[in-house]
Scaffold this motif. Structure first.
Motif, short mmCIF file in Angstrom:
data_model
loop_
_atom_site.label_atom_id
_atom_site.label_comp_id
_atom_site.label_asym_id
_atom_site.label_seq_id
_atom_site.Cartn_x
_atom_site.Cartn_y
_atom_site.Cartn_z
N CYS A 280 -1.61 17.16 14.49
CA CYS A 280 -1.26 16.29 13.37
C CYS A 280 -0.05 16.43 13.02
CB CYS A 280 -2.15 16.84 12.28
SG CYS A 280 -3.85 16.23 12.59
N GLU A 281 0.73 17.65 13.12
CA GLU A 281 1.98 18.06 12.70
C GLU A 281 2.97 17.22 13.40
OE1 GLU A 281 3.13 19.41 10.04
OE2 GLU A 281 1.50 20.80 9.38
N GLY A 282 2.76 17.08 14.87
CA GLY A 282 3.53 16.42 15.69
C GLY A 282 3.51 14.81 15.35
N LEU A 283 2.18 14.34 14.86
CA LEU A 283 2.02 13.00 14.47
C LEU A 283 2.69 12.75 13.37
CD1 LEU A 283 -1.59 11.87 15.83
CD2 LEU A 283 0.67 10.83 16.57
N LEU A 284 2.43 13.50 12.32
CA LEU A 284 3.07 13.37 11.00
C LEU A 284 4.80 13.10 11.08
CD1 LEU A 284 2.80 13.29 7.98
CD2 LEU A 284 3.07 15.70 7.93
N GLN A 285 5.20 14.14 11.81
CA GLN A 285 6.80 13.94 12.04
C GLN A 285 7.01 12.53 12.81
OE1 GLN A 285 8.56 16.44 10.98
NE2 GLN A 285 10.59 15.29 11.33
N GLU A 286 6.33 12.30 13.55
CA GLU A 286 6.67 10.83 14.47
C GLU A 286 6.42 9.84 13.19
OE1 GLU A 286 4.86 9.32 17.86
OE2 GLU A 286 4.39 11.49 18.70
N PHE A 287 5.38 9.75 12.51
CA PHE A 287 5.14 8.63 11.49
C PHE A 287 6.34 8.78 10.24
CE2 PHE A 287 0.14 8.77 12.14
CZ PHE A 287 0.51 8.17 13.18
N MET A 288 6.59 9.98 10.01
CA MET A 288 7.78 10.02 9.03
C MET A 288 9.18 9.52 9.54
SD MET A 288 7.01 13.78 7.43
CE MET A 288 8.47 13.98 6.27
N TRP B 40 -0.70 10.24 4.56
CA TRP B 40 -1.54 11.16 3.83
C TRP B 40 -1.89 12.38 4.59
CZ3 TRP B 40 -1.85 11.60 -1.55
CH2 TRP B 40 -2.76 12.62 -1.91
N PRO B 41 -1.52 13.62 4.68
CA PRO B 41 -1.71 14.69 5.43
C PRO B 41 -3.04 15.31 5.09
CG PRO B 41 -0.46 15.43 3.80
CD PRO B 41 -0.35 14.00 3.42
N ALA C 258 0.85 -1.16 0.10
CA ALA C 258 -0.13 -0.06 -0.09
C ALA C 258 1.03 1.07 -0.04
CB ALA C 258 -0.87 -0.25 1.20
N PRO C 259 0.82 2.21 -0.68
CA PRO C 259 1.28 3.35 -1.26
C PRO C 259 1.36 4.31 -0.07
CG PRO C 259 -0.26 3.40 -2.58
CD PRO C 259 -0.26 2.16 -2.11
N VAL C 260 0.34 4.33 0.79
CA VAL C 260 -0.20 5.25 1.82
C VAL C 260 -0.63 4.39 2.97
CG1 VAL C 260 -1.32 7.05 2.79
CG2 VAL C 260 -0.53 7.23 0.33
N LYS C 261 0.22 4.42 4.22
CA LYS C 261 -0.55 3.53 5.17
C LYS C 261 -1.31 4.24 6.37
CE LYS C 261 3.21 0.89 3.78
NZ LYS C 261 3.09 0.25 2.82
#
Length: 455
Positions: free
Chosen positions: A369-377, A384-385, A349-352
């Motif tokens: 969301c920005e904090g979680l996005l950083q963690e996931f990256m 997908w934001p 899957a291209p986006v998890k």
């Protein structure tokens, strides 16, 4: 300096009308006995691939995709192909300690210019200069063009020749012991089907060198391994199958062949071809000098070759087709709708995960969301934001969109998250919503993906 295929220069180019509609017509020609349900499925798949950015729109692009050729992929299709290629590389190189990666040139001046299906590169300026010499007769023009072709490099149509050329230095690397293999992937060029326009194909290749007495065993071994690999990522594994190649269809010097295919709605298409090739091509490549090809076995024998070549572009198409599920459901207004879901394997899957916000203080929720996005990256979880979307969209519409993109989980941050740290997680496969603490979500996703990879 412009390079072009000789066939394209010597013929009048005509651009065929290629669209999703014509691609569907192409399917109809191959499935006169197929049901309308199958045709509808093909149409739905093609449209979904364009709408959800797996394949870029364009007149020629959808037909290239339909034919299993390398096309212009959208962002999600590019990521899907990359994931599939990574899994192929890992499966081949980790299956044996003696498989090595190589990287050969896409063009060569050593190949014969008059070989069957040979594709040559010429500089258009030189060809134009020859054709503009009015004092030359027709026979002289033909001679000049043939001479130009003869000294021009050829494009590779597969990776076999490059692997055969790399055999001798690789044999020294393994101290002249067998078996071992050479793996490679990349673009190859396929001769045209009469249109005069060759196409690019993303190919994978494993060339396996073994003793003559074990070549049949290794062909069977790799056929089992490769079929098992294709089925590992499938929602419907039985759609992938293997079969022996009939004697009249054997390629070149091959004594046996195995075809791994996928059953599309319009019929079977090959994904990988496996051949037991003997040693004739290896000897020919090295000018018949047996002494430098012999391995340590107590006997002066030349290795046999087993080749495994795959079409990764057709593999992408196969997994998109295999993962598409259409279900009927009722929306909030009790209206019956068709739910389309790409149930791609978690590893492919291209986006998890998609990150979205619910009701509440928008600025604060976006910061979370920005904090979680950083963690996931940092954890290498493709995300997908969705929270950056400015147009008002209902959660129902978002879920439908993410299902069609193949997104595994949707994480919704709401005012409740700010107060208690709790968020909602929706699963693509079950549509069940669970409540989890924000501190748990990264580990939950990592464990889920890792577990799916190890099945």
């Amino acid at each position: 300096m412009l390079s072009c295929c000789v066939r394209n220069v010597l013929c009048t180019l005509k651009t065929p009308p290629c669209s999703a509609t014509l691609a569907l017509q192409h399917s109809r020609r191959h499935c006169s006995t197929s049901s309308s349900e199958d045709l509808d499925r093909v149409s739905t798949l093609l449209q979904l691939c364009v709408d959800r950015h797996f394949v870029s729109p364009g007149q020629t692009n959808t037909e290239l995709f339909q034919r299993g050729m390398s096309c212009v992929y959208g962002p999600l299709g590019t990521e899907l192909r990359r994931n599939l290629l990574e899994q192929w590389w890992h499966s081949v190189t980790s299956s044996s300690a003696q498989v090595f990666g190589i990287n050969t040139l896409s063009s060569s001046k050593d190949a014969a210019a008059d070989g069957p299906g040979q594709l040559m590169i010429v500089e258009s300026d030189y060809l134009k200069h020859i054709l503009e010499q009015q004092e030359l007769s027709k026979e002289q023009l033909v001679q000049e063009v043939h001479a130009l072709i003869h000294r021009s490099p050829s494009l590779r149509t597969d990776f076999l020749q490059g692997a055969l050329e790399q055999f001798v230095p690789s044999l020294e690397l393994v101290n002249r012991k067998l078996p071992f293999g050479l793996a490679e992937s990349g673009l190859c060029f396929q001769p045209s089907d009469g249109s005069g326009c060759p196409a690019e194909v993303t190919q994978t290749s494993l060339v396996w060198f073994c003793s003559p007495r074990t070549s049949s065993h290794w062909l069977d071994h790799w056929a089992r391994q490769r079929l098992k690999w294709w089925r590992k990522f499938a929602r419907s594994p039985s759609d992938f199958s293997s079969s022996d190649v009939p004697v009249e269809e054997l390629e070149g010097a091959a004594s046996r062949g195995v075809r791994i295919s996928y059953s599309f709605p319009w019929g079977q298409e090959p994904l990988e071809m496996l051949w037991s090739r003997g040693h004739a091509e290896l000897l020919q490549t090295h000018k018949g000098v047996r002494s430098k090809l012999q391995f340590r076995d107590g006997r002066k024998l030349v290795p046999h070759v087993v080749s495994v070549s795959g079409n990764l572009d057709r593999g992408v198409k196969a997994f998109l087709s295999n993962s598409l599920q259409q279900l009927m459901k009722q929306d909030s207004k009790q209206k019956l709708l068709r739910r389309k879901v790409l149930k791609l394997h978690p590893v492919l899957a291209p986006v998890k995960v998609a990150l979205d916000i619910g009701r509440g203080a928008t600025m604060e929720l976006r910061q979370v969301c920005e904090g979680l996005l950083q963690e996931f990256m940092e954890a290498k979880i493709p995300t997908w934001p969705g929270y950056l979307e400015t147009l008002p969209t209902s959660m129902e519409q978002l879920n439908a969109k993410y299902d069609e993109m193949g997104v595994l989980f949707t994480v919704v941050i709401s005012e409740n998250t700010l107060e208690s740290g709790l968020l909602q997680v929706r699963s693509r496969d079950t549509t069940i919503r669970e409540t989890k603490h924000i501190s748990e979500i990264k580990n939950f996703l990592s464990r889920y993906i890792s577990a799916a990879d190890n099945i």
